[in-house]
Design a protein around this motif. Structure first.
Motif, PDB file in Angstrom:
ATOM      1  N   ALA A 191      32.968  31.360  30.772  1.00  0.00           N
ATOM      2  CA  ALA A 191      32.402  32.687  30.499  1.00  0.00           C
ATOM      3  C   ALA A 191      31.641  33.199  31.718  1.00  0.00           C
ATOM      4  O   ALA A 191      31.710  34.390  32.051  1.00  0.00           O
ATOM      5  CB  ALA A 191      31.494  32.624  29.276  1.00  0.00           C
ATOM      6  N   LEU A 192      30.926  32.313  32.403  1.00  0.00           N
ATOM      7  CA  LEU A 192      30.212  32.699  33.618  1.00  0.00           C
ATOM      8  C   LEU A 192      31.196  33.130  34.705  1.00  0.00           C
ATOM      9  O   LEU A 192      30.978  34.134  35.384  1.00  0.00           O
ATOM     10  CB  LEU A 192      29.335  31.542  34.115  1.00  0.00           C
ATOM     11  N   ALA A 193      32.283  32.398  34.856  1.00  0.00           N
ATOM     12  CA  ALA A 193      33.302  32.761  35.842  1.00  0.00           C
ATOM     13  C   ALA A 193      33.886  34.138  35.525  1.00  0.00           C
ATOM     14  O   ALA A 193      34.117  34.949  36.426  1.00  0.00           O
ATOM     15  CB  ALA A 193      34.407  31.710  35.865  1.00  0.00           C
ATOM     16  N   GLU A 194      34.100  34.411  34.242  1.00  0.00           N
ATOM     17  CA  GLU A 194      34.621  35.716  33.835  1.00  0.00           C
ATOM     18  C   GLU A 194      33.640  36.825  34.199  1.00  0.00           C
ATOM     19  O   GLU A 194      34.024  37.861  34.725  1.00  0.00           O
ATOM     20  CB  GLU A 194      34.891  35.715  32.333  1.00  0.00           C
TER      21      GLU A 194
ATOM     22  N   HIS B 175      39.210  38.615  33.024  1.00  0.00           N
ATOM     23  CA  HIS B 175      39.170  38.126  31.650  1.00  0.00           C
ATOM     24  C   HIS B 175      40.085  36.915  31.527  1.00  0.00           C
ATOM     25  O   HIS B 175      41.260  36.968  31.857  1.00  0.00           O
ATOM     26  CB  HIS B 175      39.604  39.226  30.688  1.00  0.00           C
ATOM     27  N   LEU B 176      39.529  35.806  31.085  1.00  0.00           N
ATOM     28  CA  LEU B 176      40.282  34.562  30.979  1.00  0.00           C
ATOM     29  C   LEU B 176      40.876  34.412  29.574  1.00  0.00           C
ATOM     30  O   LEU B 176      40.241  33.881  28.681  1.00  0.00           O
ATOM     31  CB  LEU B 176      39.374  33.373  31.316  1.00  0.00           C
ATOM     32  N   THR B 177      42.081  34.901  29.418  1.00  0.00           N
ATOM     33  CA  THR B 177      42.762  34.769  28.143  1.00  0.00           C
ATOM     34  C   THR B 177      43.382  33.377  28.049  1.00  0.00           C
ATOM     35  O   THR B 177      43.543  32.680  29.054  1.00  0.00           O
ATOM     36  CB  THR B 177      43.880  35.809  28.011  1.00  0.00           C
TER      37      THR B 177
END
Length: 79
Positions: free
Chosen positions: A48-51, A57-59
């Motif tokens: 979530a931090l990377a996003e 957005h990391l799907t």
């Protein structure tokens, strides 16, 4: 900019070690000695931090797809 160990993110380094701190706190990551510890799974918080940091957005499709692989000898060493 900022670097930290996911298992010990109270200790951050870099030119701007606290740049991500508001996001880290919001995600329940330990940011200082007063924190009582993780409030959730650390890998989930890290993704979530990377996003938030990248705007990507990391799907599920992004992280379950076949990884790109190849040699790394041609890359300069990380210093």
């Amino acid at each position: 900019m900022t670097t930290f160990d996911l298992c010990w993110c109270r200790t951050r380094e870099g030119d701007d070690p606290d740049r991500l701190q508001p996001h880290m706190r919001d995600l329940g990551m330990e940011t200082d000695a007063e924190d009582l510890g993780w409030t959730g799974p650390p890998v989930t918080a890290a993704l979530a931090l990377a996003e938030r940091a990248t705007g990507v957005h990391l799907t599920k499709a992004r992280y379950t797809a076949t990884a790109l692989e190849g040699p790394t000898e041609h890359l300069p060493p990380y210093v």
